[in-house]
Scaffold this motif. Structure first.
Motif, PDB file in Angstrom:
ATOM      1  N   PHE A 175       0.557  -1.714  -0.035  1.00  0.00           N
ATOM      2  CA  PHE A 175      -0.141   0.287  -0.134  1.00  0.00           C
ATOM      3  C   PHE A 175       1.220   1.565   0.094  1.00  0.00           C
ATOM      4  CE2 PHE A 175      -2.296   3.358   2.657  1.00  0.00           C
ATOM      5  CZ  PHE A 175      -3.077   3.381   1.471  1.00  0.00           C
ATOM      6  N   VAL A 176       1.818   1.065   0.627  1.00  0.00           N
ATOM      7  CA  VAL A 176       2.803   2.401   0.452  1.00  0.00           C
ATOM      8  C   VAL A 176       3.345   2.722  -0.422  1.00  0.00           C
ATOM      9  CG1 VAL A 176       5.256   3.181   1.814  1.00  0.00           C
ATOM     10  CG2 VAL A 176       3.324   2.009   3.427  1.00  0.00           C
ATOM     11  N   LYS A 177       3.971   1.269  -1.291  1.00  0.00           N
ATOM     12  CA  LYS A 177       4.201   1.894  -2.515  1.00  0.00           C
ATOM     13  C   LYS A 177       3.607   1.714  -3.428  1.00  0.00           C
ATOM     14  CE  LYS A 177       7.784  -2.772  -1.941  1.00  0.00           C
ATOM     15  NZ  LYS A 177       8.649  -3.356  -2.540  1.00  0.00           N
ATOM     16  N   GLN A 178       2.493   1.888  -3.411  1.00  0.00           N
ATOM     17  CA  GLN A 178       0.973   2.338  -4.152  1.00  0.00           C
ATOM     18  C   GLN A 178       1.027   3.623  -4.037  1.00  0.00           C
ATOM     19  OE1 GLN A 178      -1.550  -1.138  -4.426  1.00  0.00           O
ATOM     20  NE2 GLN A 178      -0.380  -2.404  -5.836  1.00  0.00           N
ATOM     21  N   THR A 179       0.724   4.294  -3.196  1.00  0.00           N
ATOM     22  CA  THR A 179       0.260   5.127  -2.437  1.00  0.00           C
ATOM     23  C   THR A 179       1.606   5.836  -1.635  1.00  0.00           C
ATOM     24  OG1 THR A 179       0.586   4.660   0.117  1.00  0.00           O
ATOM     25  CG2 THR A 179      -1.573   3.959  -1.685  1.00  0.00           C
ATOM     26  N   SER A 180       2.783   5.872  -2.254  1.00  0.00           N
ATOM     27  CA  SER A 180       3.983   7.098  -2.151  1.00  0.00           C
ATOM     28  C   SER A 180       4.406   6.704  -2.710  1.00  0.00           C
ATOM     29  CB  SER A 180       4.723   6.456  -0.275  1.00  0.00           C
ATOM     30  OG  SER A 180       5.858   6.961  -0.106  1.00  0.00           O
ATOM     31  N   LEU A 181       4.245   7.475  -3.713  1.00  0.00           N
ATOM     32  CA  LEU A 181       5.751   7.825  -5.513  1.00  0.00           C
ATOM     33  C   LEU A 181       6.409   8.570  -5.921  1.00  0.00           C
ATOM     34  CD1 LEU A 181       1.970   8.142  -7.639  1.00  0.00           C
ATOM     35  CD2 LEU A 181       3.469   6.047  -6.699  1.00  0.00           C
ATOM     36  N   THR A 182       7.860   7.886  -6.103  1.00  0.00           N
ATOM     37  CA  THR A 182       9.044   9.119  -6.010  1.00  0.00           C
ATOM     38  C   THR A 182       9.356   8.718  -7.939  1.00  0.00           C
ATOM     39  OG1 THR A 182      10.011   6.805  -6.034  1.00  0.00           O
ATOM     40  CG2 THR A 182      10.145   7.857  -3.831  1.00  0.00           C
ATOM     41  N   GLY A 183      10.968   9.006  -8.296  1.00  0.00           N
ATOM     42  CA  GLY A 183      10.212   9.359  -9.542  1.00  0.00           C
ATOM     43  C   GLY A 183      10.361   7.964 -10.592  1.00  0.00           C
ATOM     44  N   THR A 219      -0.138  18.837  -5.755  1.00  0.00           N
ATOM     45  CA  THR A 219      -0.792  17.974  -6.127  1.00  0.00           C
ATOM     46  C   THR A 219      -1.710  17.868  -7.727  1.00  0.00           C
ATOM     47  OG1 THR A 219      -2.708  19.685  -6.604  1.00  0.00           O
ATOM     48  CG2 THR A 219      -2.201  19.038  -4.396  1.00  0.00           C
ATOM     49  N   VAL A 220      -1.693  17.060  -7.229  1.00  0.00           N
ATOM     50  CA  VAL A 220      -2.375  16.074  -8.916  1.00  0.00           C
ATOM     51  C   VAL A 220      -3.197  15.128  -8.701  1.00  0.00           C
ATOM     52  CG1 VAL A 220      -0.171  14.118  -8.882  1.00  0.00           C
ATOM     53  CG2 VAL A 220      -2.001  15.427 -11.262  1.00  0.00           C
ATOM     54  N   THR A 221      -4.299  14.492  -9.192  1.00  0.00           N
ATOM     55  CA  THR A 221      -5.130  13.976  -9.273  1.00  0.00           C
ATOM     56  C   THR A 221      -4.666  12.407 -10.203  1.00  0.00           C
ATOM     57  OG1 THR A 221      -6.885  14.876  -8.199  1.00  0.00           O
ATOM     58  CG2 THR A 221      -7.852  12.887  -8.765  1.00  0.00           C
ATOM     59  N   ILE A 222      -4.934  11.461  -9.994  1.00  0.00           N
ATOM     60  CA  ILE A 222      -4.651  10.607 -10.949  1.00  0.00           C
ATOM     61  C   ILE A 222      -5.605   9.500 -11.297  1.00  0.00           C
ATOM     62  CG2 ILE A 222      -3.080   8.714 -12.543  1.00  0.00           C
ATOM     63  CD1 ILE A 222      -1.657  11.343  -9.638  1.00  0.00           C
ATOM     64  N   ASN A 223      -6.315   9.485 -12.042  1.00  0.00           N
ATOM     65  CA  ASN A 223      -7.868   8.136 -11.741  1.00  0.00           C
ATOM     66  C   ASN A 223      -7.452   6.525 -13.280  1.00  0.00           C
ATOM     67  OD1 ASN A 223      -9.835  10.800 -10.866  1.00  0.00           O
ATOM     68  ND2 ASN A 223      -9.632  10.947 -13.249  1.00  0.00           N
ATOM     69  N   GLN A 224      -8.562   5.943 -12.458  1.00  0.00           N
ATOM     70  CA  GLN A 224      -8.171   4.701 -12.926  1.00  0.00           C
ATOM     71  C   GLN A 224      -8.210   5.131 -14.704  1.00  0.00           C
ATOM     72  OE1 GLN A 224      -8.372   2.025 -11.517  1.00  0.00           O
ATOM     73  NE2 GLN A 224      -7.942   0.281 -12.787  1.00  0.00           N
ATOM     74  N   GLY A 225      -7.303   3.833 -15.359  1.00  0.00           N
ATOM     75  CA  GLY A 225      -7.198   4.260 -16.925  1.00  0.00           C
ATOM     76  C   GLY A 225      -6.013   5.183 -17.371  1.00  0.00           C
ATOM     77  N   GLN A 226      -5.472   4.917 -16.495  1.00  0.00           N
ATOM     78  CA  GLN A 226      -4.188   6.566 -16.957  1.00  0.00           C
ATOM     79  C   GLN A 226      -2.634   5.874 -15.678  1.00  0.00           C
ATOM     80  OE1 GLN A 226      -6.074  10.409 -14.503  1.00  0.00           O
ATOM     81  NE2 GLN A 226      -7.314  10.644 -17.006  1.00  0.00           N
ATOM     82  N   ASP A 227      -1.230   6.887 -16.593  1.00  0.00           N
ATOM     83  CA  ASP A 227      -0.733   6.635 -16.238  1.00  0.00           C
ATOM     84  C   ASP A 227       0.502   7.848 -15.529  1.00  0.00           C
ATOM     85  OD1 ASP A 227      -0.877   4.094 -17.158  1.00  0.00           O
ATOM     86  OD2 ASP A 227       0.386   3.943 -19.030  1.00  0.00           O
ATOM     87  N   PHE A 228       0.933   7.620 -14.675  1.00  0.00           N
ATOM     88  CA  PHE A 228       1.879   9.035 -13.919  1.00  0.00           C
ATOM     89  C   PHE A 228       3.365   8.669 -13.746  1.00  0.00           C
ATOM     90  CE2 PHE A 228       2.907  11.213  -9.970  1.00  0.00           C
ATOM     91  CZ  PHE A 228       2.865  12.197 -10.565  1.00  0.00           C
ATOM     92  N   GLU A 229       4.363   9.951 -14.205  1.00  0.00           N
ATOM     93  CA  GLU A 229       5.062   9.769 -14.666  1.00  0.00           C
ATOM     94  C   GLU A 229       6.020  10.744 -13.551  1.00  0.00           C
ATOM     95  OE1 GLU A 229       9.225  10.588 -18.039  1.00  0.00           O
ATOM     96  OE2 GLU A 229       6.966  10.696 -18.719  1.00  0.00           O
ATOM     97  N   THR A 230       6.741  11.122 -12.586  1.00  0.00           N
ATOM     98  CA  THR A 230       7.015  12.185 -11.883  1.00  0.00           C
ATOM     99  C   THR A 230       8.522  12.535 -12.224  1.00  0.00           C
ATOM    100  OG1 THR A 230       7.182  12.950  -9.932  1.00  0.00           O
ATOM    101  CG2 THR A 230       7.039  10.684 -10.273  1.00  0.00           C
ATOM    102  N   ASN A 231       9.659  13.253 -12.179  1.00  0.00           N
ATOM    103  CA  ASN A 231      10.911  13.013 -12.277  1.00  0.00           C
ATOM    104  C   ASN A 231      11.469  14.369 -11.479  1.00  0.00           C
ATOM    105  OD1 ASN A 231      11.680  11.128 -13.814  1.00  0.00           O
ATOM    106  ND2 ASN A 231      10.430  12.132 -15.459  1.00  0.00           N
ATOM    107  N   ARG A 232      12.363  14.119 -10.754  1.00  0.00           N
ATOM    108  CA  ARG A 232      12.691  15.458  -9.621  1.00  0.00           C
ATOM    109  C   ARG A 232      11.738  16.069  -8.424  1.00  0.00           C
ATOM    110  NH1 ARG A 232      15.219  15.359 -14.360  1.00  0.00           N
ATOM    111  NH2 ARG A 232      13.351  17.239 -15.228  1.00  0.00           N
ATOM    112  N   CYS A 233      10.727  15.864  -8.189  1.00  0.00           N
ATOM    113  CA  CYS A 233       9.978  16.680  -8.006  1.00  0.00           C
ATOM    114  C   CYS A 233       9.498  15.401  -6.385  1.00  0.00           C
ATOM    115  CB  CYS A 233       8.366  16.348  -8.260  1.00  0.00           C
ATOM    116  SG  CYS A 233       8.209  16.740 -10.499  1.00  0.00           S
TER     117      CYS A 233
END
Length: 215
Positions: free
Chosen positions: A137-145, A194-208
């Motif tokens: 759960f932590v891995k899926q709800t705590s996102l790094t790069g 803040t950002v909202t990601i819904n079902q059917g979407q991908d998310f990318e983050t770098n240096r944030c």
């Protein structure tokens, strides 16, 4: 008186004095007797030799039998000793036998201990599963790069990060488009994001920094 008649039988001529009678001229009865004596003597010698040989062979056979008897006696003695030791061990084992009631109690104690161990193992397994679920759960709800997919490597929802890097970049894509269909993105924003990601979407983050799910 009548005159005496003359006999036709030949007259026996006595041997002349000084002349020895030849063997071949000896009477048949005499020659047979000599041969018989010689045969008897030869048979006696042969019998003696045969008897001596038989006696020697019998003595050798007797010695072999005597040695075998000694070996068999030693073997029997060893077997008797082994049997005595086995009987002694058996008697000691019988004396050391645990009574059936005590044995039953021990078995019950062991069974109870095994059940207790099983319960503890099940409890530990439950805690491990809970920890694993929490970690996931932590891995899926705590996102790094990196890149994430909702329902696979992250949960849908609203995420927040406190960014201090002016090179921060994040983007939301439509899943299955190989990150080509951008829904929204941002570059260089700092502060609380803040950002909202819904079902059917991908998310990318770098240096944030770290995005934490808040809703």
């Amino acid at each position: 008186m009548s005159a005496p008649t003359s006999s036709t039988e030949p007259a026996v001529v006595p041997p002349k004095p000084g002349v020895k009678r030849m063997w071949h001229l000896a009477p048949l009865r005499v020659r047979a007797g000599v041969v018989t004596v010689a045969v008897i003597a030869i048979l006696g010698i042969v019998g003696t030799v045969v008897a001596t040989s038989i006696a020697a062979q019998n003595a050798a056979n007797w010695e072999v039998l005597r040695q075998r008897g000694i070996q068999q006696s030693e073997t029997i003695s060893k077997l008797e000793s082994s049997l005595a030791r086995a009987e002694s061990d058996r008697d000691r084992a019988v004396k050391n036998l645990v009574p059936q009631t005590e044995l039953t109690q021990r078995e019950q104690t062991v069974a109870a201990a095994e059940k207790s161990v099983g319960d503890r193992e099940a409890a530990v397994k439950g805690r491990e599963d809970a920890i694993t679920a929490k970690e996931n759960f932590v891995k899926q709800t705590s996102l790094t790069g990196g890149k994430y997919t909702v329902g696979v490597s992250m949960e849908a929802g609203t995420y927040r990060t406190e960014n201090t890097n002016s090179r921060c970049y994040w983007a939301v894509y439509t899943s299955g488009t190989n990150y080509d269909d951008i829904v929204q993105n941002d570059l260089g924003a700092t502060g609380v994001l803040t950002v909202t990601i819904n079902q059917g979407q991908d998310f990318e983050t770098n240096r944030c920094g770290t995005w934490v799910k808040i809703g």
